[in-house]
Design a protein around this motif. Structure first.
Motif, PDB file in Angstrom:
ATOM      1  N   GLN A 241      31.218   7.982 -46.874  1.00  0.00           N
ATOM      2  CA  GLN A 241      30.571   6.685 -46.726  1.00  0.00           C
ATOM      3  C   GLN A 241      29.759   6.640 -45.435  1.00  0.00           C
ATOM      4  OE1 GLN A 241      33.919   3.867 -47.060  1.00  0.00           O
ATOM      5  NE2 GLN A 241      33.182   3.347 -49.107  1.00  0.00           N
ATOM      6  N   MET A 242      28.780   5.757 -45.413  1.00  0.00           N
ATOM      7  CA  MET A 242      27.980   5.502 -44.215  1.00  0.00           C
ATOM      8  C   MET A 242      27.774   4.002 -44.093  1.00  0.00           C
ATOM      9  SD  MET A 242      24.001   6.537 -43.363  1.00  0.00           S
ATOM     10  CE  MET A 242      24.286   8.291 -43.624  1.00  0.00           C
ATOM     11  N   VAL A 243      27.952   3.481 -42.889  1.00  0.00           N
ATOM     12  CA  VAL A 243      27.714   2.056 -42.667  1.00  0.00           C
ATOM     13  C   VAL A 243      26.584   1.907 -41.658  1.00  0.00           C
ATOM     14  CG1 VAL A 243      29.447   1.885 -40.827  1.00  0.00           C
ATOM     15  CG2 VAL A 243      28.757  -0.167 -42.083  1.00  0.00           C
ATOM     16  N   ILE A 244      25.668   0.994 -41.948  1.00  0.00           N
ATOM     17  CA  ILE A 244      24.539   0.699 -41.064  1.00  0.00           C
ATOM     18  C   ILE A 244      24.620  -0.784 -40.714  1.00  0.00           C
ATOM     19  CG2 ILE A 244      22.028   0.697 -40.807  1.00  0.00           C
ATOM     20  CD1 ILE A 244      21.915   2.983 -42.794  1.00  0.00           C
ATOM     21  N   ARG A 245      24.900  -1.067 -39.444  1.00  0.00           N
ATOM     22  CA  ARG A 245      25.101  -2.442 -38.991  1.00  0.00           C
ATOM     23  C   ARG A 245      23.968  -2.870 -38.076  1.00  0.00           C
ATOM     24  NH1 ARG A 245      29.775   0.215 -37.399  1.00  0.00           N
ATOM     25  NH2 ARG A 245      31.584   0.029 -38.816  1.00  0.00           N
TER      26      ARG A 245
ATOM     27  N   GLY B 251      22.928 -15.476 -39.150  1.00  0.00           N
ATOM     28  CA  GLY B 251      22.891 -15.577 -37.699  1.00  0.00           C
ATOM     29  C   GLY B 251      23.777 -14.594 -36.976  1.00  0.00           C
ATOM     30  N   GLU B 252      24.488 -13.726 -37.729  1.00  0.00           N
ATOM     31  CA  GLU B 252      25.418 -12.800 -37.075  1.00  0.00           C
ATOM     32  C   GLU B 252      25.194 -11.343 -37.481  1.00  0.00           C
ATOM     33  OE1 GLU B 252      29.460 -13.975 -37.410  1.00  0.00           O
ATOM     34  OE2 GLU B 252      29.075 -16.064 -36.812  1.00  0.00           O
ATOM     35  N   GLY B 253      24.160 -11.066 -38.249  1.00  0.00           N
ATOM     36  CA  GLY B 253      23.860  -9.688 -38.591  1.00  0.00           C
ATOM     37  C   GLY B 253      24.367  -9.272 -39.955  1.00  0.00           C
ATOM     38  N   SER B 254      24.159  -7.989 -40.277  1.00  0.00           N
ATOM     39  CA  SER B 254      24.499  -7.444 -41.593  1.00  0.00           C
ATOM     40  C   SER B 254      25.120  -6.060 -41.445  1.00  0.00           C
ATOM     41  CB  SER B 254      23.247  -7.347 -42.471  1.00  0.00           C
ATOM     42  OG  SER B 254      22.603  -8.589 -42.603  1.00  0.00           O
ATOM     43  N   ALA B 255      25.895  -5.674 -42.442  1.00  0.00           N
ATOM     44  CA  ALA B 255      26.463  -4.336 -42.513  1.00  0.00           C
ATOM     45  C   ALA B 255      26.321  -3.830 -43.937  1.00  0.00           C
ATOM     46  CB  ALA B 255      27.933  -4.358 -42.100  1.00  0.00           C
ATOM     47  N   PHE B 256      25.586  -2.731 -44.092  1.00  0.00           N
ATOM     48  CA  PHE B 256      25.391  -2.122 -45.402  1.00  0.00           C
ATOM     49  C   PHE B 256      26.313  -0.905 -45.496  1.00  0.00           C
ATOM     50  CE2 PHE B 256      21.478  -4.416 -44.673  1.00  0.00           C
ATOM     51  CZ  PHE B 256      21.219  -4.977 -45.904  1.00  0.00           C
ATOM     52  N   LEU B 257      27.192  -0.918 -46.490  1.00  0.00           N
ATOM     53  CA  LEU B 257      28.134   0.183 -46.702  1.00  0.00           C
ATOM     54  C   LEU B 257      27.652   1.029 -47.870  1.00  0.00           C
ATOM     55  CD1 LEU B 257      30.847   1.569 -46.009  1.00  0.00           C
ATOM     56  CD2 LEU B 257      31.916   0.049 -47.705  1.00  0.00           C
TER      57      LEU B 257
ATOM     58  N   GLU C  47      23.684   0.117 -35.477  1.00  0.00           N
ATOM     59  CA  GLU C  47      24.725   1.145 -35.422  1.00  0.00           C
ATOM     60  C   GLU C  47      24.793   1.872 -36.765  1.00  0.00           C
ATOM     61  OE1 GLU C  47      28.256  -0.991 -34.553  1.00  0.00           O
ATOM     62  OE2 GLU C  47      27.711  -1.425 -32.476  1.00  0.00           O
ATOM     63  N   ILE C  48      24.838   3.200 -36.705  1.00  0.00           N
ATOM     64  CA  ILE C  48      24.964   4.013 -37.916  1.00  0.00           C
ATOM     65  C   ILE C  48      26.190   4.896 -37.752  1.00  0.00           C
ATOM     66  CG2 ILE C  48      23.851   5.707 -39.411  1.00  0.00           C
ATOM     67  CD1 ILE C  48      21.165   4.765 -38.347  1.00  0.00           C
ATOM     68  N   GLU C  49      27.094   4.827 -38.706  1.00  0.00           N
ATOM     69  CA  GLU C  49      28.358   5.563 -38.594  1.00  0.00           C
ATOM     70  C   GLU C  49      28.742   6.147 -39.954  1.00  0.00           C
ATOM     71  OE1 GLU C  49      33.055   4.689 -37.417  1.00  0.00           O
ATOM     72  OE2 GLU C  49      31.563   3.069 -37.429  1.00  0.00           O
ATOM     73  N   THR C  50      29.226   7.386 -39.926  1.00  0.00           N
ATOM     74  CA  THR C  50      29.747   7.996 -41.140  1.00  0.00           C
ATOM     75  C   THR C  50      31.274   7.911 -41.126  1.00  0.00           C
ATOM     76  OG1 THR C  50      29.760  10.196 -40.113  1.00  0.00           O
ATOM     77  CG2 THR C  50      27.811   9.577 -41.388  1.00  0.00           C
ATOM     78  N   MET C  51      31.865   7.914 -42.335  1.00  0.00           N
ATOM     79  CA  MET C  51      33.317   7.805 -42.442  1.00  0.00           C
ATOM     80  C   MET C  51      33.767   8.342 -43.795  1.00  0.00           C
ATOM     81  SD  MET C  51      33.504   3.665 -43.000  1.00  0.00           S
ATOM     82  CE  MET C  51      32.380   3.393 -41.626  1.00  0.00           C
TER      83      MET C  51
END
Length: 283
Positions: free
Chosen positions: A216-220, A274-280, A205-209
């Motif tokens: 900011q942009m988050v890539i999960r 085991g649950e993923g990552s989110a880069f802010l 998921e890629i989202e801007t905010m």
């Protein structure tokens, strides 16, 4: 005062005209006469030359570091499109090269090669037109860069069955480096594909905010994630690897961190094994 000679002692003075003057002193004592003989030499020009030299060395060091980073960026970012080409070549039918399916794959290879040339030319143009110590800032339309990245690694995305969703409703344009934006999206998306969990459908998921800090942009992703207690702050270090995968080289996240921080931004990681990552990303 202790009866020892003093050689080449440097200090600075302020003249009546307000100019800073450096003097180099050599002195020796005559204790029996309770005297100290000293001579001072004006070395202001020498000190200025030293300051200019040190400034030049710092500038050259920064330029060399940026050139090294540029080399890493080019070699690393071209890897995924090249792998995409190899994947297409593997799909060709060697027994029937004239088949419609083979011709379709050849057309895709031709398009991918053209895209690869565009990427390479862009890097070379950047090296030719920009000062090594500066990076061109421009208005970057993120959805367009995202499409370019997806197109360059289309076969890898399809083979991994990754599902990528985007939400650019908060903002679509940011003042940044076009080359850096491409590299950042490419690295974070290919990392998510590389470190996906077996038996679990990959979601990216890629989202801007917006927040108080700005754009900011988050890539999960829902991949293998990181043990944050183990990686600590080393996650963005040069050649820091936290898996045993043969394709892991510890350069991708280093490049992402270096690129966004070089232009005044920041990157933070939230992850659980085991649950993923989110880069802010903060621009």
């Amino acid at each position: 005062m202790k009866g020892n000679s003093l050689l080449n002692y440097e200090n600075r003075y302020l003249s009546k005209q307000g100019k800073v003057i450096w003097l180099s002193w050599t002195s020796f004592p005559v204790p029996e006469r309770r005297l100290i003989y000293a001579i001072a030499k004006d070395i202001t020009v020498k000190k200025q030359l030293e300051a200019d030299r040190n400034a030049l060395i710092r500038q050259m060091s920064g330029s060399i570091e940026k050139m090294r980073q540029s080399n890493y960026t080019v070699s690393h970012d071209l890897r995924s499109p090249v792998n995409n080409l190899f994947a297409l070549i593997d799909l060709l039918d060697p027994m029937n090269p004239q088949s419609s399916e083979s011709q379709e794959f050849l057309d895709l290879i031709r398009v991918s090669l053209c895209r690869l040339k565009v990427i390479f030319d862009r890097y070379l143009t950047g090296v030719d037109n920009e000062e090594v110590s500066a990076v061109a800032m421009e208005s970057v339309f993120v959805p367009e860069i995202f499409k370019e990245v997806v197109f360059s690694i289309d076969t890898l995305i399809v083979s991994s069955e990754a599902r990528i969703s985007t939400d650019f409703s908060a903002w679509e344009t940011v003042r940044f480096s076009r080359v850096f934006m491409y590299s950042i999206l490419l690295n974070l998306i290919t990392n998510a594909i590389k470190y996906r969990r077996e038996g679990v459908g990959l979601k990216i998921e890629i989202e801007t905010m917006w927040d108080g800090k700005g754009q900011q942009m988050v890539i999960r992703d829902n991949g293998i994630g990181f043990d944050m207690d183990a990686v600590d702050r080393a996650i963005f270090g040069f050649r820091k690897k936290f898996t045993d995968l043969p394709d892991s080289n510890g350069i991708g996240l280093y490049l992402v961190s270096s690129q966004i921080r070089a232009l005044g931004g920041d990157i933070q990681l939230t992850s659980k094994k085991g649950e993923g990552s989110a880069f802010l990303l903060t621009f």
